[in-house]
Motif scaffolding. Sequence first.
Motif, PDB file in Angstrom:
ATOM      1  N   ARG A  48       0.858  -1.181   0.000  1.00  0.00           N
ATOM      2  CA  ARG A  48       0.000   0.000   0.000  1.00  0.00           C
ATOM      3  C   ARG A  48       0.896   1.235   0.000  1.00  0.00           C
ATOM      4  O   ARG A  48       1.912   1.275   0.684  1.00  0.00           O
ATOM      5  N   ILE A  61       1.168  -5.190   3.293  1.00  0.00           N
ATOM      6  CA  ILE A  61      -0.205  -5.678   3.417  1.00  0.00           C
ATOM      7  C   ILE A  61      -0.129  -7.069   4.034  1.00  0.00           C
ATOM      8  O   ILE A  61       0.396  -7.995   3.418  1.00  0.00           O
ATOM      9  N   ASP A  63      -2.847  -8.861   5.286  1.00  0.00           N
ATOM     10  CA  ASP A  63      -4.054  -9.653   5.061  1.00  0.00           C
ATOM     11  C   ASP A  63      -3.964 -10.364   3.709  1.00  0.00           C
ATOM     12  O   ASP A  63      -4.024  -9.733   2.645  1.00  0.00           O
ATOM     13  N   SER A  65      -6.067 -12.316   2.125  1.00  0.00           N
ATOM     14  CA  SER A  65      -7.249 -12.207   1.266  1.00  0.00           C
ATOM     15  C   SER A  65      -7.299 -10.849   0.579  1.00  0.00           C
ATOM     16  O   SER A  65      -7.744 -10.746  -0.566  1.00  0.00           O
ATOM     17  N   GLU A  66      -6.844  -9.787   1.246  1.00  0.00           N
ATOM     18  CA  GLU A  66      -6.773  -8.469   0.613  1.00  0.00           C
ATOM     19  C   GLU A  66      -5.774  -8.500  -0.547  1.00  0.00           C
ATOM     20  O   GLU A  66      -6.062  -7.997  -1.636  1.00  0.00           O
ATOM     21  N   LYS A  67      -4.619  -9.126  -0.328  1.00  0.00           N
ATOM     22  CA  LYS A  67      -3.616  -9.245  -1.392  1.00  0.00           C
ATOM     23  C   LYS A  67      -4.189  -9.990  -2.600  1.00  0.00           C
ATOM     24  O   LYS A  67      -4.020  -9.561  -3.737  1.00  0.00           O
ATOM     25  N   SER A  69      -7.325 -10.406  -3.506  1.00  0.00           N
ATOM     26  CA  SER A  69      -8.355  -9.605  -4.168  1.00  0.00           C
ATOM     27  C   SER A  69      -7.730  -8.530  -5.045  1.00  0.00           C
ATOM     28  O   SER A  69      -8.167  -8.300  -6.178  1.00  0.00           O
ATOM     29  N   LEU A  70      -6.701  -7.864  -4.530  1.00  0.00           N
ATOM     30  CA  LEU A  70      -6.025  -6.820  -5.287  1.00  0.00           C
ATOM     31  C   LEU A  70      -5.339  -7.384  -6.531  1.00  0.00           C
ATOM     32  O   LEU A  70      -5.439  -6.814  -7.621  1.00  0.00           O
TER      33      LEU A  70
END
Length: 84
Positions: A48, A61, A63, A65-67, A69-70
């Motif tokens: 980020r 980052i 998380d 799941s955030e990675k 998704s991105l």
Amino acid sequence: MKGDSIRDLITIESENGEQLSFEVEALFDMEGKSYALLRSDEQTVLMRVKEGKSGQQLIQISDQSEKESLLDAYQIAVAASPAE
């Protein structure tokens, strides 16, 4: 990294103090936040980008799941608009 690259280079200090060099593969925004996709010969890192008083900072980052998704959204965007 190859010597003939035209990408911007960035150096990051790892958690253990090691200096790591990366090419800036992409900078993009998603849901009001900015991100940098960085690549070296050994790894690809998604971070980020945060604006601070002294300029931009890269934030890890944590998380997974955030990675994911991105990265999924980035791959879809690249597939929809490939570079020439």
